[in-house]
Design a protein around this motif. Structure first.
Motif, short mmCIF file in Angstrom:
data_model
loop_
_atom_site.label_atom_id
_atom_site.label_comp_id
_atom_site.label_asym_id
_atom_site.label_seq_id
_atom_site.Cartn_x
_atom_site.Cartn_y
_atom_site.Cartn_z
N SER A 21 12.88 44.66 54.47
CA SER A 21 12.54 44.57 53.05
C SER A 21 11.78 43.28 52.75
N ALA A 22 12.20 42.18 53.39
CA ALA A 22 11.48 40.92 53.20
C ALA A 22 10.05 41.02 53.71
N LEU A 23 9.89 41.63 54.89
CA LEU A 23 8.55 41.83 55.43
C LEU A 23 7.75 42.78 54.55
N ALA A 24 8.42 43.78 53.99
CA ALA A 24 7.74 44.79 53.17
C ALA A 24 7.15 44.18 51.91
N VAL A 25 7.91 43.33 51.22
CA VAL A 25 7.40 42.76 49.97
C VAL A 25 6.24 41.80 50.24
N VAL A 26 6.26 41.12 51.39
CA VAL A 26 5.14 40.26 51.75
C VAL A 26 3.89 41.10 52.02
N LEU A 27 4.06 42.18 52.78
CA LEU A 27 2.93 43.08 53.03
C LEU A 27 2.39 43.66 51.72
N ALA A 28 3.30 43.94 50.80
CA ALA A 28 2.90 44.54 49.53
C ALA A 28 2.05 43.58 48.71
N VAL A 29 2.44 42.31 48.62
CA VAL A 29 1.67 41.38 47.80
C VAL A 29 0.33 41.05 48.47
N VAL A 30 0.31 41.00 49.80
CA VAL A 30 -0.98 40.78 50.49
C VAL A 30 -1.92 41.94 50.21
N SER A 31 -1.39 43.16 50.30
CA SER A 31 -2.20 44.33 50.01
C SER A 31 -2.63 44.34 48.55
N GLU A 32 -1.74 43.91 47.67
CA GLU A 32 -2.04 43.89 46.24
C GLU A 32 -3.17 42.93 45.91
N LEU A 33 -3.13 41.74 46.49
CA LEU A 33 -4.09 40.71 46.14
C LEU A 33 -5.40 40.80 46.92
N PHE A 80 11.31 59.61 48.17
CA PHE A 80 10.02 58.90 48.16
C PHE A 80 8.94 59.73 47.50
N SER A 81 8.92 61.04 47.79
CA SER A 81 7.92 61.91 47.18
C SER A 81 8.09 61.94 45.66
N GLY A 82 9.36 62.06 45.22
CA GLY A 82 9.61 62.07 43.79
C GLY A 82 9.26 60.74 43.13
N VAL A 90 12.50 51.70 48.39
CA VAL A 90 12.71 50.38 47.79
C VAL A 90 11.38 49.66 47.63
N LEU A 91 10.54 49.74 48.67
CA LEU A 91 9.27 49.02 48.65
C LEU A 91 8.34 49.52 47.56
N ILE A 92 8.18 50.83 47.44
CA ILE A 92 7.24 51.34 46.45
C ILE A 92 7.72 51.04 45.03
N GLY A 93 9.04 50.99 44.84
CA GLY A 93 9.56 50.65 43.53
C GLY A 93 9.34 49.19 43.16
N ILE A 106 -3.03 53.08 46.22
CA ILE A 106 -3.47 52.86 47.60
C ILE A 106 -2.82 51.62 48.20
N PRO A 107 -2.89 50.43 47.55
CA PRO A 107 -2.24 49.25 48.14
C PRO A 107 -0.73 49.30 48.13
N ASN A 108 -0.13 50.29 47.46
CA ASN A 108 1.32 50.44 47.48
C ASN A 108 1.79 51.33 48.62
N VAL A 109 0.96 52.27 49.03
CA VAL A 109 1.32 53.19 50.11
C VAL A 109 0.98 52.58 51.47
#
Length: 235
Positions: A197-209, A71-73, A127-130, A97-100
């Motif tokens: 992973s399903a929950l993660a991608v939803v959280l990611a797009v909410v944070s993104e938008l 993850f660090s790399g 997986v999520l950050i990618g 920021i919205p990715n972490v």
């Protein structure tokens, strides 16, 4: 019966004891304590714990440490690539920021729900950050182009929403639906991986938008505040 516990050369004894289901760190610590206790009682003996429980604990601990390094790399690599794409380290740092944040929320929920880190769940952060950074790249590229053409922050954010907002939501729905199918697996670790992973991608797009536009607006106001000599800007 005792003969079955002793090796043919009479140099080794194998003892099996009931062992509770523990997390990997506790399992390893208790195993080392057991080895030390037996060694103290019989200094001439060489003692080591083994078995499926010990093997799983060692494997889980190795996977966890590997994923921290991965993850660090991945974070540093993505940050560098994003900075090169948008030609701004400051903008790339704001975009991370919205990715972490969704990763921190997801790990907190895992702790709250009592989901332990194992071979499957330990990979969720990487997986999520990618996956989530894809939407960030599109959003920041449109934002940068709009700002370079003379648009203010609000217009640049609105422009980015128009070109990448719908695509981000639809791609997230597809990814979430695909990952959620793994939740029907009989293998618990794989099922957790799919659901998380399903929950993660939803959280990611909410944070993104929602979070990324707010971060960009606040950062612009802070920069303007510094230019004006520290006068408090009107919100």
């Amino acid at each position: 019966w005792l003969e079955s516990l002793v090796s043919i050369d009479r140099r080794m004894v194998r003892l099996s004891v009931p062992w509770p289901i523990l997390d990997s760190s506790t399992n390893l610590a208790e195993g080392r304590r057991l080895e030390q206790a037996v060694a103290a009682a019989a200094p001439s003996w060489s003692v080591s714990t083994t078995g499926i429980s010990d093997l799983n604990a060692l494997l889980s601990d190795l996977v966890l440490r590997t994923q921290v390094n991965s993850f660090s790399g991945a974070f540093v690599t993505i940050l560098i690539v994003l900075a090169l794409l948008v030609a701004s380290l400051r903008l790339a740092l704001l975009g991370m920021i919205p990715n972490v944040l969704p990763i921190a929320i997801l790990l907190g929920l895992m702790g709250y729900w009592g989901i332990l880190l194992d071979i499957g769940t330990a990979t969720v952060a990487t997986v999520l950050i990618g996956i989530s950074v894809d939407d960030t790249v599109y959003f920041l590229l449109h934002y940068r182009n709009a700002r370079r053409s003379g648009a203010d922050v609000s217009d640049a954010v609105r422009f980015s929403f128009e070109f990448s907002g719908n695509a981000a939501m639809f791609s997230t729905l597809i990814l979430a639906a695909g990952f959620s199918l793994l939740g029907f697996s009989n293998f618990q670790s794989l099922a957790y991986l799919g659901i998380l992973s399903a929950l993660a991608v939803v959280l990611a797009v909410v944070s993104e938008l929602l979070l990324l536009p707010a971060v960009l607006v606040v950062a612009d106001r802070v920069a303007a505040w510094r230019v004006r000599g520290g006068q408090i800007p009107r919100l």
